[in-house]
Write an enzyme that holds these catalytic residues in place. Structure first.
Site: not given
Ligand code: IMP
Ligand code: MG
Length: 369
Positions: A193, A268, A307, A313, A325
């Protein structure tokens, strides 16, 4: 919405409302003039439709004539009034009723008074269908006013924008924000995104509003809204939608001349989507599309694990956290998919392939809006 030349106008006063105002003016004037036979004088060009509807409804004998004055260029009134067709008959001792489509600065009205100064009429009565009090700079009395409007340019019902729009039976108002492309961008974690938002921003000259960034900015700079948001967060409570909307509003206002916005991370919920629609409405604009990047779960997991190897992360390192998620994303966005689908504004875009290929797919959707 309509477009005249290169300018957008939105519906403002319906034909029914105009008719009601005209009928009321007819009754008021007919009552007040009793048995007097008035001379109605329309100011061309703008008043032709008003005069026509007015005299058709006028219940008693009357005379009708026109004079032609011109003061407008484009969307601005000018000081310089030209008399194009003057008075052609003797009006000594007659009751004259000026029928104006609109009184704006009052320059035209001043010219009308000048014309009638030495004409020895019995009475000079001013009746205008539309009146812009904020624009009016003179002190001539208006005896009858149909509808007071704000100081924005209108077209329709006799009024034109550089020649166009006189024929419209209803009145439209100029849009303060001209045509914008406003997108709500969605994509599950790992869909790319951010990359695509950057590209769209460049290509279409849009402002990218990432709600997360906006929050961080406001909190870091201790803006009033940032402090307010923080007070909720510190208590472990959700920040009320209105606070977020106020922050987004500030972002939109900062970029008032943007070609449009990419909203990212907001809305949202159904309530937030409605609030965003309302916000855009106050800007004379709207959300044009929700674009969602669609990527298969397994591909996302693979990408994020990859990633995770370099990003450090922790939420990118564990497959079950990643799958959660993604699941959460679909649960949340399903509501919004419905919301925008109902308005024919939902566009799912295949998010698998090279960055360039995905970009081409996104552009196709936007170009077709
Ligand atoms: P004024 O002389 O500034 O009072 O403007 C009067 C004339 O300008 C009107 O008779 C119209 O022809 C034109 N005009 C004023 N406002 C508008 C508008 O909003 N749309 C179209 N024409 C307007
Ligand atoms: Mg006029």
């Amino acid at each position: 919405m309509i477009k005249l030349h290169d300018t957008y106008f939105k519906p403002f006063i319906s034909a029914e409302k105009i008719d009601a105002a005209v009928q009321k003016m007819v009754l008021d004037i007919a009552n007040d003039l009793k048995d007097e036979i008035p001379v109605f004088i329309g100011i061309l060009n703008g008043s032709f439709m008003f005069v026509s509807d007015f005299v058709k409804a006028y219940p008693k004998p009357c005379e009708v004539t026109f004079i032609k004055l011109a003061s407008y260029e484009g969307v601005k009134s000018s000081e310089d009034i030209k008399r194009l067709i003057g008075l052609t008959q003797d009006l000594t001792d007659r009751t004259v009723v000026i029928l104006e489509d609109i009184i704006d600065s009052g320059n035209t009205l001043e010219e009308v008074h000048r014309i009638f100064k030495n004409k020895n009429v019995k009475d000079l009565i001013i009746a205008t269908l539309f009146y812009k009090p904020e624009a009016y700079k003179k002190d001539f009395k208006m005896h009858y006013v149909g509808i007071e409007i704000s100081n924005k340019f209108i077209v329709g019902y006799g009024l034109d924008y550089d020649g166009l729009g006189r024929d419209l039976p209803e009145v439209y108002q100029i849009k303060t924000t001209q045509h914008m492309t406003n997108l709500v961008l969605f994509g599950p974690p790992g869909a790319g995104k951010g990359t695509q938002a950057n590209f769209l921003k460049e290509r279409y000259n849009l402002e990218h509003i990432s709600t997360g960034d906006v929050f961080r900015f406001n909190i870091k700079n201790e803006t009033a809204l940032g402090m307010l948001a923080k007070s909720y967060m510190d208590k472990g409570e959700l920040v009320p939608d209105q606070v977020t909307i106020d922050m987004l509003n500030a972002e939109v206002e900062k970029n008032a001349d943007a070609n449009g916005f990419i909203f990212d991370g907001f809305p949202r919920t159904d309530a937030q989507a409605k609030a965003l629609d309302e916000l855009m409405e106050t800007k004379d604009s709207s959300i044009n599309a929700m674009i969602a990047l669609e990527v298969d779960d397994d591909v996302l997991v693979e990408r994020l694990l990859e990633r995770g190897k370099t990003s450090g992360r922790p939420d990118d390192a564990d497959e079950s956290i990643i799958r959660n998620r993604i699941k959460e994303y679909y649960t949340k966005t399903a509501i919004l998919k419905d919301y925008y689908s109902k308005q024919d504004k939902y566009f799912g875009v295949d998010g698998i392939g090279s960055i360039e290929n995905i970009t081409v797919r996104l552009s196709k959707v936007i170009d077709a809006l």
